[in-house]
Enzyme design. Structure first.
Site, PDB file in Angstrom:
ATOM      1  N   GLU A 202      51.227 -13.182 107.006  1.00 49.77           N
ATOM      2  CA  GLU A 202      50.187 -12.710 106.412  1.00 49.77           C
ATOM      3  C   GLU A 202      49.220 -12.523 107.515  1.00 49.77           C
ATOM      4  OE1 GLU A 202      49.003 -12.964 103.549  1.00 49.77           O
ATOM      5  OE2 GLU A 202      50.503 -14.478 102.103  1.00 49.77           O
TER       6      GLU A 202
ATOM      7  N   ASP B 285      47.605  -7.232 103.403  1.00 47.83           N
ATOM      8  CA  ASP B 285      47.943  -8.285 102.869  1.00 47.83           C
ATOM      9  C   ASP B 285      48.947  -7.909 101.557  1.00 47.83           C
ATOM     10  OD1 ASP B 285      48.077 -10.879 101.795  1.00 47.83           O
ATOM     11  OD2 ASP B 285      46.208 -10.958 100.705  1.00 47.83           O
TER      12      ASP B 285
ATOM     13  N   HIS C 196      42.119  -7.611 100.057  1.00 49.49           N
ATOM     14  CA  HIS C 196      41.941  -7.796  98.654  1.00 49.49           C
ATOM     15  C   HIS C 196      40.525  -6.802  98.049  1.00 49.49           C
ATOM     16  CE1 HIS C 196      43.735 -11.935  97.757  1.00 49.49           C
ATOM     17  NE2 HIS C 196      44.725 -11.222  98.826  1.00 49.49           N
TER      18      HIS C 196
ATOM     19  N   HIS D  72      55.148 -11.515 101.276  1.00 47.78           N
ATOM     20  CA  HIS D  72      55.256 -11.133  99.759  1.00 47.78           C
ATOM     21  C   HIS D  72      55.021  -9.917  99.618  1.00 47.78           C
ATOM     22  CE1 HIS D  72      50.625 -10.940  99.661  1.00 47.78           C
ATOM     23  NE2 HIS D  72      50.831 -11.891 100.282  1.00 47.78           N
TER      24      HIS D  72
ATOM     25  N   GLU E 275      53.036 -14.295  95.186  1.00 50.01           N
ATOM     26  CA  GLU E 275      52.131 -15.046  95.973  1.00 50.01           C
ATOM     27  C   GLU E 275      50.839 -14.983  95.693  1.00 50.01           C
ATOM     28  OE1 GLU E 275      49.858 -16.507  99.400  1.00 50.01           O
ATOM     29  OE2 GLU E 275      49.716 -14.701  98.589  1.00 50.01           O
ATOM     30  N   GLU E 276      50.368 -13.902  94.976  1.00 47.72           N
ATOM     31  CA  GLU E 276      49.059 -13.746  94.906  1.00 47.72           C
ATOM     32  C   GLU E 276      48.661 -14.119  93.303  1.00 47.72           C
ATOM     33  OE1 GLU E 276      47.143 -12.706  97.077  1.00 47.72           O
ATOM     34  OE2 GLU E 276      47.997 -11.224  98.283  1.00 47.72           O
TER      35      GLU E 276
ATOM     36  N   ASP F 193      54.100  -8.441  96.436  1.00 45.63           N
ATOM     37  CA  ASP F 193      53.189  -8.409  95.372  1.00 45.63           C
ATOM     38  C   ASP F 193      51.594  -8.286  95.986  1.00 45.63           C
ATOM     39  OD1 ASP F 193      53.163 -11.076  96.217  1.00 45.63           O
ATOM     40  OD2 ASP F 193      52.111 -11.591  94.320  1.00 45.63           O
TER      41      ASP F 193
HETATM   42 ZN   LIG Z   1      48.929 -12.280 101.505  1.00 48.84          ZN
END
Ligand SMILES: [Zn+2]
Length: 397
Positions: free
Chosen positions: A169, A106, A366, A73, A140-141, A75
């Site tokens: 990932e 990520d 994150h 992903h 995805e997030e 995003d």
């Molecule tokens: Zn991820």
């Protein structure tokens, strides 16, 4: 011109502020990396009432099998307190050997490295003897409704089939090469409601306190353990996540109590057998008079959450052996094959082809100051490139 440099690829991607559901230019940047290599690129917009439209990307190089998919992903999660970042979150600055930015690990980093690995492979060997595709979502997030599930459906409707998939990932807990994920536990949630009879706390024989029944039921969910684990999985584990009575009075026995739980389960179970076992436990506990001597069984109902995630374990040798031997030949150490942790989009892909997950070190994902060691980008690219070579050799046999 070509995308052989993973650091440059990642800087380009980080500078696109693609916080879910915004495309932010990230898919256009990826398209610009893949098109010159010969990929046919489709941009697929997924829609669903009540959710924002999301743009996704599917790109394929080659028309023949065997067919290897890379999934991920573009995003990213929001930056949080931007002032707390040492380097601005979308600037992609390098300091002391680390590249800073939201999505660095990520998982724009994984995409940047896989694109570089394919570019190097094509530069050295020409197009692969088979096909390579990128299945990249922008959702995805977020709610994950307009992302991988719909992109897989779209591709299947267009005749696409795959022989294996790597999800990029960040799987490594401490250092690059630690861990490949070869499966995931299942996840099942439910809510129990116990019905009692409201009354005066001084006259309990005239009432029926649902808290007593709830304690018996929740105890039975936690003890005894569901299993002792299997060769590839940790023991299944249930957590009671809330117990709610909402009674402000000390002299009133409430009428009702509810509790929610989530269980992460291994390949001893399916969602169906697990539900049956939970009901067996609850019925036995409801009939037990320990906390409610002389009473009728506890009156309860159970409400299951929609769509449990099913447990899966990938047993495809060409895929697992190609990837773990690539890790070993680049890093000198053999990776652990793990099924720990939460769920990912691999849970959708496993219905289409064998899937494993391997990417960067996940420590800063994150977080404020998300960052990746520049050296790790080189190493991951080398691993992916070796893997691509070996997978086509092994899958062709
Ligand atoms: Zn991820």
């Amino acid at each position: 011109m070509t995308a052989t440099n993973p650091v440059a690829n990642l800087q380009t991607l980080i500078r696109c502020p693609s916080v879910t559901p915004a495309e932010g230019g990230a898919l256009s940047a990826l398209e610009a990396m893949l098109s010159p290599l010969g990929f046919k690129v489709d941009r697929v917009v997924a829609k669903e009432a009540g959710t924002p439209d999301v743009e996704n990307l599917y790109a394929r190089l080659g028309t023949e099998g065997p067919h290897l998919m890379f999934a991920g992903h573009t995003d990213v999660v929001p930056v949080g307190d931007e002032g707390a970042w040492t380097h601005p979150p979308f600037a992609a600055e390098i300091a002391n050997g680390e590249l800073f930015g939201r999505g660095a690990v990520d998982m724009k980093g994984g995409i940047a490295c896989f694109a570089a690995a394919v570019a190097r492979h094509v530069e050295k060997h020409g197009a692969p003897k088979g096909s390579i595709s990128f299945l990249i979502t922008g959702d995805e997030e977020g709610p994950s409704i307009n992302g991988t599930i719909k992109l897989l459906q779209w591709a299947t409707e267009h005749g696409e089939t795959w022989d294996a998939c790597v999800v990029g990932e960040p799987t490594n807990p401490n250092k690059l090469g630690d861990m490949i994920k070869i499966g995931r536990r299942g996840s099942l949630s439910g809510k129990i409601v116990v019905h009692g009879v409201q009354g005066h706390a001084a006259y309990p024989h005239l009432a029926d306190n649902p808290v007593r029944g709830m304690l018996q039921l929740t105890q039975a969910l936690m003890d005894p353990p569901f299993d002792a684990g299997t060769d590839n999985f940790q023991p299944s584990n249930l957590e009671v996540t809330t117990i709610d009575v909402g009674n402000p009075a000390t002299n009133v026995i409430p009428a009702r109590a509810s509790a929610s739980f989530n269980i992460r389960f291994n390949d001893t179970w399916t969602a169906d057998t697990l539900q049956a076992d939970i009901i067996r436990r609850l019925d036995a506990a409801a009939a037990d008079g320990a906390l409610r001597p002389g009473r009728e069984p506890v009156k309860y109902e159970i409400i299951w959450a929609d769509r449990p995630s099913h447990v899966f374990l990938t047993r495809n040798n060409a895929l697992i052996a190609s990837l773990s031997s690539a890790v070993e030949s680049v890093t000198g150490a053999s990776p652990a094959l793990s099924t720990a942790g939460g769920t990912s989009d691999a849970r959708f892909i496993k219905d289409y082809c064998p899937v494993v997950e391997f990417g960067l070190v996940g420590q800063t994902m994150h977080m404020v100051d998300e960052r990746v060691a520049v050296a790790d980008l080189e190493t991951l690219t080398a691993i992916y490139e070796t893997f691509i070579e070996r997978w086509f050799e092994n899958a062709g046999v």
